[in-house]
Design a protein around this motif. Structure first.
Motif, PDB file in Angstrom:
ATOM      1  N   ILE A   1       0.872  -1.170   0.000  1.00 23.06           N
ATOM      2  CA  ILE A   1       0.000   0.000   0.000  1.00 23.06           C
ATOM      3  C   ILE A   1       0.907   1.217   0.000  1.00 23.06           C
ATOM      4  N   ARG A   2       0.689   2.093  -0.941  1.00 25.11           N
ATOM      5  CA  ARG A   2       1.548   3.287  -1.080  1.00 25.11           C
ATOM      6  C   ARG A   2       3.022   2.894  -1.140  1.00 25.11           C
ATOM      7  N   GLY A   3       3.309   1.762  -1.706  1.00 24.31           N
ATOM      8  CA  GLY A   3       4.691   1.338  -1.878  1.00 24.31           C
ATOM      9  C   GLY A   3       5.275   0.591  -0.697  1.00 24.31           C
ATOM     10  N   ALA A   4       4.548   0.536   0.419  1.00 26.14           N
ATOM     11  CA  ALA A   4       5.054  -0.171   1.601  1.00 26.14           C
ATOM     12  C   ALA A   4       4.613  -1.628   1.525  1.00 26.14           C
ATOM     13  N   ALA A   5       5.591  -2.514   1.570  1.00 26.83           N
ATOM     14  CA  ALA A   5       5.303  -3.941   1.409  1.00 26.83           C
ATOM     15  C   ALA A   5       4.654  -4.515   2.666  1.00 26.83           C
ATOM     16  N   MET A   6       3.872  -5.534   2.481  1.00 25.20           N
ATOM     17  CA  MET A   6       3.178  -6.214   3.574  1.00 25.20           C
ATOM     18  C   MET A   6       2.734  -7.578   3.066  1.00 25.20           C
ATOM     19  N   SER A   7       2.167  -8.364   3.965  1.00 29.07           N
ATOM     20  CA  SER A   7       1.630  -9.656   3.545  1.00 29.07           C
ATOM     21  C   SER A   7       0.656 -10.143   4.604  1.00 29.07           C
ATOM     22  N   GLY A   8      -0.073 -11.170   4.247  1.00 32.07           N
ATOM     23  CA  GLY A   8      -0.873 -11.879   5.238  1.00 32.07           C
ATOM     24  C   GLY A   8      -2.318 -11.458   5.375  1.00 32.07           C
ATOM     25  N   ILE A   9      -2.716 -10.339   4.753  1.00 37.36           N
ATOM     26  CA  ILE A   9      -4.120  -9.921   4.849  1.00 37.36           C
ATOM     27  C   ILE A   9      -4.840 -10.325   3.576  1.00 37.36           C
ATOM     28  N   GLN A  10      -5.836 -11.169   3.740  1.00 35.27           N
ATOM     29  CA  GLN A  10      -6.639 -11.575   2.584  1.00 35.27           C
ATOM     30  C   GLN A  10      -8.001 -10.914   2.685  1.00 35.27           C
ATOM     31  N   LYS A  11      -8.408 -10.330   1.600  1.00 37.62           N
ATOM     32  CA  LYS A  11      -9.668  -9.589   1.589  1.00 37.62           C
ATOM     33  C   LYS A  11     -10.376  -9.810   0.257  1.00 37.62           C
ATOM     34  N   ASP A  12     -11.656  -9.389   0.240  1.00 36.94           N
ATOM     35  CA  ASP A  12     -12.341  -9.328  -1.053  1.00 36.94           C
ATOM     36  C   ASP A  12     -12.774  -7.910  -1.376  1.00 36.94           C
ATOM     37  N   VAL A  13     -12.576  -7.002  -0.429  1.00 38.06           N
ATOM     38  CA  VAL A  13     -12.808  -5.569  -0.656  1.00 38.06           C
ATOM     39  C   VAL A  13     -11.610  -4.834  -0.085  1.00 38.06           C
ATOM     40  N   VAL A  14     -11.101  -3.881  -0.816  1.00 39.69           N
ATOM     41  CA  VAL A  14     -10.058  -3.029  -0.242  1.00 39.69           C
ATOM     42  C   VAL A  14     -10.339  -1.586  -0.660  1.00 39.69           C
ATOM     43  N   VAL A  15     -10.193  -0.700   0.300  1.00 39.48           N
ATOM     44  CA  VAL A  15     -10.389   0.720  -0.006  1.00 39.48           C
ATOM     45  C   VAL A  15      -9.083   1.258  -0.581  1.00 39.48           C
ATOM     46  N   VAL A  16      -9.133   1.656  -1.836  1.00 37.94           N
ATOM     47  CA  VAL A  16      -7.967   2.252  -2.488  1.00 37.94           C
ATOM     48  C   VAL A  16      -8.159   3.766  -2.418  1.00 37.94           C
ATOM     49  N   GLU A  17      -7.371   4.381  -1.579  1.00 35.85           N
ATOM     50  CA  GLU A  17      -7.577   5.812  -1.351  1.00 35.85           C
ATOM     51  C   GLU A  17      -7.161   6.628  -2.571  1.00 35.85           C
ATOM     52  N   ALA A  18      -7.749   7.803  -2.675  1.00 38.94           N
ATOM     53  CA  ALA A  18      -7.502   8.669  -3.827  1.00 38.94           C
ATOM     54  C   ALA A  18      -6.010   8.898  -4.017  1.00 38.94           C
ATOM     55  N   GLY A  19      -5.568   8.751  -5.234  1.00 39.67           N
ATOM     56  CA  GLY A  19      -4.183   9.044  -5.559  1.00 39.67           C
ATOM     57  C   GLY A  19      -3.185   8.024  -5.066  1.00 39.67           C
ATOM     58  N   THR A  20      -3.635   6.857  -4.669  1.00 36.05           N
ATOM     59  CA  THR A  20      -2.705   5.855  -4.142  1.00 36.05           C
ATOM     60  C   THR A  20      -2.735   4.586  -4.996  1.00 36.05           C
ATOM     61  N   VAL A  21      -1.729   3.765  -4.751  1.00 32.91           N
ATOM     62  CA  VAL A  21      -1.632   2.469  -5.433  1.00 32.91           C
ATOM     63  C   VAL A  21      -1.630   1.373  -4.371  1.00 32.91           C
ATOM     64  N   VAL A  22      -2.475   0.399  -4.564  1.00 27.56           N
ATOM     65  CA  VAL A  22      -2.511  -0.789  -3.708  1.00 27.56           C
ATOM     66  C   VAL A  22      -2.234  -1.992  -4.601  1.00 27.56           C
ATOM     67  N   GLU A  23      -1.346  -2.858  -4.133  1.00 18.75           N
ATOM     68  CA  GLU A  23      -1.069  -4.080  -4.883  1.00 18.75           C
ATOM     69  C   GLU A  23      -1.604  -5.272  -4.106  1.00 18.75           C
ATOM     70  N   ALA A  24      -2.214  -6.182  -4.845  1.00 18.69           N
ATOM     71  CA  ALA A  24      -2.810  -7.354  -4.204  1.00 18.69           C
ATOM     72  C   ALA A  24      -2.582  -8.565  -5.093  1.00 18.69           C
ATOM     73  N   ASP A  25      -2.263  -9.684  -4.453  1.00 19.22           N
ATOM     74  CA  ASP A  25      -2.028 -10.913  -5.215  1.00 19.22           C
ATOM     75  C   ASP A  25      -3.283 -11.774  -5.252  1.00 19.22           C
ATOM     76  N   LEU A  26      -3.602 -12.204  -6.436  1.00 12.97           N
ATOM     77  CA  LEU A  26      -4.747 -13.092  -6.642  1.00 12.97           C
ATOM     78  C   LEU A  26      -4.224 -14.396  -7.230  1.00 12.97           C
ATOM     79  N   VAL A  27      -4.429 -15.458  -6.494  1.00 12.90           N
ATOM     80  CA  VAL A  27      -4.121 -16.778  -7.050  1.00 12.90           C
ATOM     81  C   VAL A  27      -5.424 -17.299  -7.652  1.00 12.90           C
ATOM     82  N   ALA A  28      -5.439 -17.388  -8.964  1.00 19.10           N
ATOM     83  CA  ALA A  28      -6.687 -17.709  -9.661  1.00 19.10           C
ATOM     84  C   ALA A  28      -7.032 -19.178  -9.429  1.00 19.10           C
ATOM     85  N   GLY A  29      -8.035 -19.389  -8.599  1.00 20.80           N
ATOM     86  CA  GLY A  29      -8.349 -20.762  -8.238  1.00 20.80           C
ATOM     87  C   GLY A  29      -9.824 -21.087  -8.287  1.00 20.80           C
ATOM     88  N   ASN A  30     -10.594 -20.258  -8.944  1.00 23.26           N
ATOM     89  CA  ASN A  30     -12.039 -20.502  -8.986  1.00 23.26           C
ATOM     90  C   ASN A  30     -12.553 -20.146 -10.380  1.00 23.26           C
TER      91      ASN A  30
END
Lengths: 425, 262
Positions: free
Chosen positions: A371-400
């Protein structure tokens, strides 16, 4: 589950118009499930098939989406994916096997367009709780909390386009002060399951003198069970949090922003032996960061594919809603890349607009990796609030496999083109 | 966006003319009021390039620069109070204080969800006799507006009454104003503003004595806290100042109380 079509379903949902009393002075007519707001809570067991009959008593076609469930596109409840609408006056029966566990919900997935009397502006939502195999935390009681805003109207926004505002708000279908207080005893540990079912508004929730220990986000356990003074939930987000009842009194658990609290968004928490006027003191600051609940170590997985998703808007006039685009095109003209089963896709949510967007992916969960370039892991969600002017990266393992809808969960944004359909290769 | 034209009598009133425009505040009112606990400060700068010459006891409008400070305080989500300080500057007179007005206004709250915006303004004020023989005037101004897509419409069918001055027996005067504009971009809106004074509602003035003005105007929506409007007015009738250049610049001060509901 009995497969016999003539047998009784496990659950019945009847969609109909009701007159609902938010408070003695505030009544409204809206569509709802089984004559109540929120709709009946559905508790399921992961892996145990369920049959649900849905009767549509409205004079318009409707559809029910099983938000957060990894189920087939034909029953997920999205026309775009291929689920059928339920015609006015008709019934349908769906069957699916619940997964994953945790706090989810079901709600209308009908487009509202410019109508403020359809879609999520109505009372068509209810909690879906898939019982976890393991107890998420030692607790004495659990309480389900559904936030909703009512009586929407269009108003000019600061950024020059129309936005939706509301005159009333509720917790579990009642305005603040017009529901029975939630009675607790000192020393109890209460597990709150909270859903923001608002069509468009993010909400904060605080309980003065107490802290929320966040256990799950969107039904999925978090790596770091941090304690916070205030919860923030974008539309469609869910939080399960543990609260130690260690500050006796009569308190308002509600929106810290006075405009929403005065509109009704709050409920009273009353300790045994305490009485008097409910007290509320706002938190010293409102801050929310998903990273507080994450594993601070970066994800060790490398993505197989990256999928940039750039969010922009096009001005349509001061008296109109903006037109929303993903990668330069609005639904249904956009076409995101194909998903490849078994591969890890890094979704790059690049919000170049002036609005925050609670983006939702159907039938899957994704893991937040930065989020905003800061790395993280471990949170799985199906909704994420992407704030104005920011970049959020999320990994999707296509399994369905199957059509998978991606959209902003703000009803007005979704209705104005902020959707895309992922297809599997 | 708001527009209102302060009708301050400037013409000699021996003929049954419509009240002449003061050209102090040339603005159409929209229905929106200033937000609670917010102050709007506007400067209205109007230059009459081709106006009326001086008559005995009455200053000219020709080549006059009128500066008006308008301070409007939002009370709640349905009311505000505005206060005006009118000044005039022209050769031979220097900068002169002209007068002051106060203008309470109420609106139909947005949450009532009416299909159009509706508000009602009333304005009372004094102006020096050098600039207006009618020294005390009163106005009531219904305001109806509508924003639809890129279009904006507003109408202000104002009624005026002189409380002290030669026009005191003229009764209610009718001074409508209207605006239509189009959002070319998010930041640039262009359109036309119309101002008129038809004289007494019981004795409509002849066209010669009516005031009629049309302003092609633009609004710049550079920020929610700023209001910028510019226009050039054409007055085709004999009783109207023929060419006026007007500008409005305004700033909202929320004093830290800005609505943080988003």
């Amino acid at each position: 589950m009995n497969q016999d079509p003539d047998s009784a379903p496990d659950y019945r949902i009847e969609i109909g118009e009701i007159d609902w009393e938010l408070s003695p002075g505030k009544k409204l007519r809206t569509a709802a499930y089984n004559g109540r707001i929120p709709g009946p809570q559905i508790r399921l067991q992961a892996g145990k098939p369920v049959s649900i009959e849905i009767a549509n008593r409205l004079d318009r076609a409707e559809i029910v989406h099983w938000h957060g469930q990894w189920i087939s596109p034909d029953v997920d409840g999205s026309v775009e994916e291929g689920s059928p609408m339920i015609p006015a006056g008709a019934s349908t029966r769906i069957r699916f096997t619940p997964r994953p566990e945790g706090l989810h919900w079901y709600h209308t997935h009908a487009m509202a367009h410019r109508s403020l009397k359809e879609g999520l502006y109505t009372g068509q939502s209810g909690l879906l709780y898939v019982e976890p195999r393991a107890n998420p935390g030692g607790y004495d009681r659990e309480q389900f909390v559904v936030l909703h805003d009512w009586e929407p109207y269009y108003s000019a926004s600061d950024d020059g386009s129309l936005m939706v505002k509301y005159t009333a708000a509720s917790v579990n279908g009642r305005m603040l002060g017009h529901d029975s207080p939630f009675a607790v005893r000192p020393g109890q540990r209460v597990l709150f399951h909270i859903l923001n079912a608002s069509a468009t508004e993010p909400h904060w929730l605080t309980l003065p003198g107490h802290q929320f220990q966040v256990l799950t986000l969107d039904g999925r356990p978090v790596p770091t069970q941090a304690k916070v003074e205030a919860l923030r939930l974008g539309p469609a987000e869910r939080v399960t949090a543990l609260v130690a009842m260690d500050t006796p009194g009569v308190w308002i658990m509600g929106e810290p922003r006075a405009a929403f609290r005065n509109a009704g968004m709050g409920t009273v928490i009353e300790y045994a032996g305490c009485s008097g006027k409910p007290q509320f003191t706002p938190p010293t600051r409102l801050a929310w960061d998903y990273r507080s609940f994450a594993d601070p170590n970066p994800s060790t997985y490398k993505p197989d594919l990256t999928v940039p998703l750039v969010f922009t808007s096009r001005f349509q006039g001061h008296g109109a809603l903006d037109r929303w685009m993903i990668n330069g095109k609005s639904w249904p003209d956009n076409a995101p890349p194909l998903l490849h089963e078994g591969l890890r896709h890094r979704l790059i949510f690049d919000n170049r607009s002036m609005d925050d967007h609670p983006v939702h992916l159907h039938r899957h969960a994704f893991e937040l990796v930065s989020i905003r370039g800061a790395a993280m892991s471990g949170i799985q969600k199906d909704v994420v609030v992407v704030e104005a002017g920011t970049v959020v990266e999320a990994d999707l393992v296509a399994g369905n496999p199957g059509n998978t809808l991606f959209h902003c969960h703000q009803q007005d944004h979704m209705d104005s083109g902020f959707m895309a359909l992922f297809r599997y290769a | 966006m708001k527009f209102c034209l302060i009708a301050v009598t400037l013409l000699a009133v021996t003929v049954p003319a419509a009240r002449a425009q003061g050209n102090y505040e040339i603005q159409v009112y929209g229905a929106e009021t200033v937000a609670p606990r917010t102050t709007m400060v506007e400067l209205h700068s109007n230059f009459t390039a081709d106006g009326h010459l001086a008559t005995p006891g009455l200053a000219a409008t020709n080549r006059a620069e009128h500066e008006t400070v308008e301070i409007t305080q939002g009370i709640n989500d349905w009311s505000e109070v505005g206060f005006y300080i009118f000044t005039s500057e022209q050769s031979g007179l220097g900068v002169q204080w002209v007068g002051d007005h106060i203008r309470p206004r109420v609106r139909v709250p947005e949450k009532w969800r009416w299909p159009v915006g509706v508000s009602l303004s009333t304005e009372v004020g004094y102006q020096r006799a050098l600039f207006s023989p009618d020294t005390w005037t009163w106005e009531i101004r219904p305001i109806v507006d509508k924003t639809s897509g890129r279009w904006y419409f507003a109408v202000n069918p104002a009624l005026e009454r002189t409380w002290h001055g030669p026009d005191v027996n003229q009764g209610l005067g009718f001074s409508p104003a209207a605006k239509i504009s189009y959002d070319f971009t998010k930041k640039i809106t262009g359109g036309f503003e119309y101002y008129a004074d038809y004289g007494s509602i019981t004795h409509i003035a002849s066209l010669h004595n009516q005031q009629q003005q049309l302003f092609p105007a633009i609004d710049l929506n550079v920020s929610p806290n700023w209001e910028i409007n510019f226009g050039v007015g054409i007055g085709p009738t004999a009783s109207t100042d023929h060419w006026i250049v007007k500008g409005i610049i305004g700033h909202r001060f929320d004093w830290g109380h800005k609505d943080k509901t988003r």
